[in-house]
Design a protein around this motif. Structure first.
Motif, PDB file in Angstrom:
ATOM      1  N   MET A   1       1.022  -1.000  -0.053  1.00 23.75           N
ATOM      2  CA  MET A   1      -0.117  -0.070  -0.095  1.00 23.75           C
ATOM      3  C   MET A   1       1.023   1.280  -0.129  1.00 23.75           C
ATOM      4  O   MET A   1       1.934   1.257   0.853  1.00 23.75           O
ATOM      5  N   GLN A   2       0.396   2.000  -0.827  1.00 24.42           N
ATOM      6  CA  GLN A   2       1.329   3.383  -0.997  1.00 24.42           C
ATOM      7  C   GLN A   2       0.909   4.468  -0.006  1.00 24.42           C
ATOM      8  O   GLN A   2       0.050   4.374   0.964  1.00 24.42           O
ATOM      9  N   ILE A   3       2.042   5.161   0.543  1.00 26.21           N
ATOM     10  CA  ILE A   3       1.956   6.245   1.776  1.00 26.21           C
ATOM     11  C   ILE A   3       0.620   6.944   1.630  1.00 26.21           C
ATOM     12  O   ILE A   3       0.021   7.410   2.605  1.00 26.21           O
ATOM     13  N   ASN A   4       0.306   7.285   0.223  1.00 26.03           N
ATOM     14  CA  ASN A   4      -0.738   8.383   0.227  1.00 26.03           C
ATOM     15  C   ASN A   4      -2.209   7.574   0.656  1.00 26.03           C
ATOM     16  O   ASN A   4      -3.034   8.262   1.349  1.00 26.03           O
ATOM     17  N   GLN A   5      -2.033   6.222   0.301  1.00 26.84           N
ATOM     18  CA  GLN A   5      -3.299   5.519   0.526  1.00 26.84           C
ATOM     19  C   GLN A   5      -3.394   5.267   2.355  1.00 26.84           C
ATOM     20  O   GLN A   5      -4.356   5.329   2.761  1.00 26.84           O
ATOM     21  N   GLU A   6      -2.053   5.190   2.932  1.00 25.08           N
ATOM     22  CA  GLU A   6      -2.240   4.965   4.370  1.00 25.08           C
ATOM     23  C   GLU A   6      -2.766   6.080   4.852  1.00 25.08           C
ATOM     24  O   GLU A   6      -3.490   6.288   5.806  1.00 25.08           O
ATOM     25  N   ILE A   7      -2.316   7.328   4.590  1.00 22.01           N
ATOM     26  CA  ILE A   7      -2.590   8.781   4.928  1.00 22.01           C
ATOM     27  C   ILE A   7      -4.023   8.853   4.647  1.00 22.01           C
ATOM     28  O   ILE A   7      -4.807   9.338   5.447  1.00 22.01           O
ATOM     29  N   PHE A   8      -4.635   8.575   3.348  1.00 21.50           N
ATOM     30  CA  PHE A   8      -6.150   8.621   3.272  1.00 21.50           C
ATOM     31  C   PHE A   8      -6.694   7.768   4.170  1.00 21.50           C
ATOM     32  O   PHE A   8      -7.843   8.357   4.948  1.00 21.50           O
ATOM     33  N   LEU A   9      -6.395   6.819   4.699  1.00 20.28           N
ATOM     34  CA  LEU A   9      -7.147   5.652   5.699  1.00 20.28           C
ATOM     35  C   LEU A   9      -7.208   6.392   7.083  1.00 20.28           C
ATOM     36  O   LEU A   9      -8.038   6.529   7.703  1.00 20.28           O
ATOM     37  N   LEU A  10      -6.056   7.086   7.352  1.00 21.62           N
ATOM     38  CA  LEU A  10      -5.953   7.891   8.853  1.00 21.62           C
ATOM     39  C   LEU A  10      -7.059   8.845   8.687  1.00 21.62           C
ATOM     40  O   LEU A  10      -7.506   9.115   9.736  1.00 21.62           O
TER      41      LEU A  10
END
Length: 72
Positions: A1-10
């Motif tokens: 999973m990309q960092i953008n996606q991880e941040i989006f989830l947060l």
């Protein structure tokens, strides 16, 4: 999973850029930049900012997909 996606989830979990930034130990501007990059990539808004910060329909769809990806 990309960092953008991880941040989006947060951000989707907290429904707050400020709280997501605090959890990720990064600046609010950095969180905003990640979200803007995803919105540019998908060419849709993922959150409405006014009158309340919330997921758009597209944001809900992305959230569902990313949650499934994370579980795999």
């Amino acid at each position: 999973m990309q960092i953008n996606q991880e941040i989006f989830l947060l951000v989707a979990e907290e429904l707050s850029i400020q709280k997501a930034a605090k959890r990720a130990c990064i600046t609010q501007q950095c969180v905003s930049d990640h979200i803007k990059r995803m919105e540019a990539q998908y060419q849709v808004p993922l959150f409405t900012r006014r009158p309340h910060f919330q997921l758009t329909q597209h944001g809900e769809e992305v959230l569902t997909i990313l949650k499934k990806m994370k579980q795999s």
